[in-house]
Design a protein around this motif. Structure first.
Motif, PDB file in Angstrom:
ATOM      1  N   GLU A 133     -34.150  -8.865  40.484  1.00  0.00           N
ATOM      2  CA  GLU A 133     -35.010  -7.441  41.443  1.00  0.00           C
ATOM      3  C   GLU A 133     -34.614  -8.757  43.214  1.00  0.00           C
ATOM      4  O   GLU A 133     -34.955  -7.689  44.048  1.00  0.00           O
ATOM      5  CB  GLU A 133     -36.632  -7.784  42.015  1.00  0.00           C
ATOM      6  CG  GLU A 133     -37.050  -7.120  40.745  1.00  0.00           C
ATOM      7  CD  GLU A 133     -36.666  -5.975  40.247  1.00  0.00           C
ATOM      8  OE1 GLU A 133     -36.598  -5.213  41.696  1.00  0.00           O
ATOM      9  OE2 GLU A 133     -36.308  -5.203  39.755  1.00  0.00           O
ATOM     10  N   MET A 134     -34.544  -9.845  42.561  1.00  0.00           N
ATOM     11  CA  MET A 134     -34.185 -10.506  44.429  1.00  0.00           C
ATOM     12  C   MET A 134     -32.885  -9.785  45.082  1.00  0.00           C
ATOM     13  O   MET A 134     -32.144 -10.000  46.131  1.00  0.00           O
ATOM     14  CB  MET A 134     -34.271 -11.938  44.549  1.00  0.00           C
ATOM     15  CG  MET A 134     -35.834 -11.726  44.426  1.00  0.00           C
ATOM     16  SD  MET A 134     -36.041 -14.280  44.570  1.00  0.00           S
ATOM     17  CE  MET A 134     -38.112 -13.830  44.418  1.00  0.00           C
ATOM     18  N   SER A 135     -32.031  -9.791  43.728  1.00  0.00           N
ATOM     19  CA  SER A 135     -30.291  -9.858  44.121  1.00  0.00           C
ATOM     20  C   SER A 135     -30.426  -8.375  44.557  1.00  0.00           C
ATOM     21  O   SER A 135     -29.305  -8.285  45.853  1.00  0.00           O
ATOM     22  CB  SER A 135     -29.469  -9.919  42.574  1.00  0.00           C
ATOM     23  OG  SER A 135     -29.969  -8.962  42.030  1.00  0.00           O
ATOM     24  N   ARG A 204     -42.956 -14.446  42.138  1.00  0.00           N
ATOM     25  CA  ARG A 204     -41.824 -13.683  41.761  1.00  0.00           C
ATOM     26  C   ARG A 204     -41.906 -11.800  42.059  1.00  0.00           C
ATOM     27  O   ARG A 204     -43.375 -12.092  41.612  1.00  0.00           O
ATOM     28  CB  ARG A 204     -41.239 -13.616  40.403  1.00  0.00           C
ATOM     29  CG  ARG A 204     -40.258 -15.270  40.060  1.00  0.00           C
ATOM     30  CD  ARG A 204     -40.439 -15.965  38.655  1.00  0.00           C
ATOM     31  NE  ARG A 204     -41.723 -15.351  38.466  1.00  0.00           N
ATOM     32  CZ  ARG A 204     -42.156 -16.450  37.416  1.00  0.00           C
ATOM     33  NH1 ARG A 204     -41.103 -16.747  36.591  1.00  0.00           N
ATOM     34  NH2 ARG A 204     -43.341 -16.592  36.451  1.00  0.00           N
ATOM     35  N   ILE A 205     -41.411 -11.224  41.391  1.00  0.00           N
ATOM     36  CA  ILE A 205     -42.098  -9.671  41.889  1.00  0.00           C
ATOM     37  C   ILE A 205     -42.598  -9.706  40.644  1.00  0.00           C
ATOM     38  O   ILE A 205     -42.585 -10.000  39.382  1.00  0.00           O
ATOM     39  CB  ILE A 205     -40.718  -8.542  41.620  1.00  0.00           C
ATOM     40  CG1 ILE A 205     -40.108  -8.646  43.305  1.00  0.00           C
ATOM     41  CG2 ILE A 205     -41.489  -7.428  41.310  1.00  0.00           C
ATOM     42  CD1 ILE A 205     -39.001  -7.633  43.265  1.00  0.00           C
ATOM     43  N   ASP A 220     -42.653  -5.809  45.814  1.00  0.00           N
ATOM     44  CA  ASP A 220     -41.822  -6.627  46.408  1.00  0.00           C
ATOM     45  C   ASP A 220     -40.951  -7.593  47.415  1.00  0.00           C
ATOM     46  O   ASP A 220     -42.319  -7.639  47.667  1.00  0.00           O
ATOM     47  CB  ASP A 220     -41.235  -4.806  46.918  1.00  0.00           C
ATOM     48  CG  ASP A 220     -39.928  -4.773  47.094  1.00  0.00           C
ATOM     49  OD1 ASP A 220     -38.452  -5.037  46.261  1.00  0.00           O
ATOM     50  OD2 ASP A 220     -39.384  -4.189  48.757  1.00  0.00           O
ATOM     51  N   ILE A 221     -40.134  -7.697  47.264  1.00  0.00           N
ATOM     52  CA  ILE A 221     -39.965  -8.536  48.408  1.00  0.00           C
ATOM     53  C   ILE A 221     -38.770  -8.229  48.889  1.00  0.00           C
ATOM     54  O   ILE A 221     -37.509  -8.206  48.561  1.00  0.00           O
ATOM     55  CB  ILE A 221     -39.872 -10.377  47.314  1.00  0.00           C
ATOM     56  CG1 ILE A 221     -40.356 -10.855  46.598  1.00  0.00           C
ATOM     57  CG2 ILE A 221     -39.166 -11.256  48.104  1.00  0.00           C
ATOM     58  CD1 ILE A 221     -40.098 -11.632  45.967  1.00  0.00           C
ATOM     59  N   GLY A 222     -39.190  -8.019  50.044  1.00  0.00           N
ATOM     60  CA  GLY A 222     -37.578  -7.107  51.544  1.00  0.00           C
ATOM     61  C   GLY A 222     -37.901  -8.677  52.191  1.00  0.00           C
ATOM     62  O   GLY A 222     -37.713  -9.664  51.871  1.00  0.00           O
TER      63      GLY A 222
END
Length: 362
Positions: A133-135, A204-205, A220-222
């Motif tokens: 997700e972070m990528s 983490r998400i 979500d991590i923006g």
């Protein structure tokens, strides 16, 4: 006699054509040699790619390495063409134009090779380093920053080659960057904090975190903010700089087990050891309470009207703590009733003393 020798000696026009023919032949040979070197390098790359493919187990396959090395092979040909044209006795202005065009082409080929290498490396190792997700947030930004850096480097090298004063350009870029940084310092702080969150991974998400009085699941991590879905189904958008500078609790780490607690009091005179044993046995029999770690009961304090006990137990997930606590409370009421253990109400005894000194006399 002189006329006879002049017949055998070439005139000035013939010497000029012979000189040109010689120079053209050497230039053609240089171009041909560069082409042969590029073909040999292509065969060598194919052989090396096959070995690398076996070592990396398909991570760096032959098409990938060919995509990276293709600009380098083209660079060999253009470099040969550059050398071949530079040695021809062309007019100086034409020399400058042709050599300048070829130099720009070579710089573009080098930048293309560097960009493709960066792109392939991010595709293969980005998800492994940053997570799935972070990528999705991190890799596109790194690609854009890398592209801007490569473009700027190629532009500066090109301008330097044509004897342009790049000091003023670098100074202008520095002043512009400073102005942008001061104007968007909060945004930049959030972006840097976003990088910190993606690298440090405090959550983490999908994790449930507690931020002050708010508890919710990370959606979500923006790069600028993190989105959290609270327990009452509201949507929280928290700037990343606040998350980096605030104490938070991750309920999913080190695992997702939840801890329940029941605090109650029993009447004075109650057998405390019996009450603790009843609490533990009752909790063990309730569905959803983990056998390991086992439930524990503690005699915590003397209250005003009761002996205070605390029961601790664990559940499979923090999401089931409330439901399991409800079942544990109901089972405790039933078990205490069966064992004659009373949960007293708060009571207060008031004593009135008769005042004999000021009592009315008959």
């Amino acid at each position: 006699m002189a006329d006879i020798w002049s017949y055998f000696l070439p005139d000035e026009g013939d010497i000029f054509y012979l000189f040109w023919a010689k120079q053209m032949l050497i230039s053609v040979l240089i171009v041909g040699a560069a082409y042969l070197v590029s073909r040999f390098a292509a065969l060598l790359v194919a052989r090396v790619a096959h070995r690398v493919n076996q070592v990396t187990k398909g991570e760096w396959d032959e098409p990938t390495l060919a995509r990276i090395c293709a600009p380098l092979l083209a660079l060999v040909n253009t470099a040969g063409l550059y050398v071949a044209i530079r040695r021809l006795p062309l007019p100086e202005r034409l020399h400058l134009v042709i050599s300048g065009i070829l130099f720009i082409v070579n710089i573009c080929l080098l930048a293309t090779c560097a960009y493709r290498l960066m792109d392939e490396a991010l595709k293969r190792y980005g998800k492994r380093l940053a997570g799935e997700e972070m990528s999705r947030q991190l890799i596109p930004l790194v690609q854009k920053i890398g592209s801007i850096f490569l473009f700027g480097t190629a532009l500066i090298i090109t301008l330097k080659h044509f004897n342009y004063d790049i000091l003023s350009l670098v100074t202008a870029l520095g002043v512009g960057s400073l102005a942008i940084g001061l104007a968007a310092k909060d945004t930049l702080a959030n972006m840097i904090s976003g990088f910190t969150l993606m690298i440090d991974l405090p959550f983490r998400i999908g994790d449930r975190i507690q931020l002050g009085s708010q508890v919710g699941e990370v959606i979500d991590i923006g790069l600028r903010s993190t989105k959290i879905k609270s327990l009452d189904n509201s949507y929280l958008i928290v700037p990343n700089s606040e998350l980096c500078n605030t104490l938070l609790i991750n309920q999913d780490l080190p695992d997702s087990r939840g801890k329940g607690k029941v605090v109650l009091g029993v009447a004075y005179g109650t057998d405390v050891m019996l009450a603790k044993r009843v609490l533990v046995d009752t909790a063990k029999a309730v569905p959803g309470v983990l056998a390991e770690p086992a439930p524990e009961a503690f005699f915590t304090s003397f209250g005003d009207s009761a002996l205070n006990l605390t029961l601790l137990f664990w559940t499979e997930s923090y999401t089931t703590v409330f439901g399991v606590t409800d079942r544990v409370n109901c089972a405790i009421l039933e078990s205490f009733a069966q064992n004659g253990i009373n949960i007293p109400y708060p009571t207060r005894t008031v004593f009135f003393e008769k005042d004999t000194n000021h009592a009315p006399q008959n």
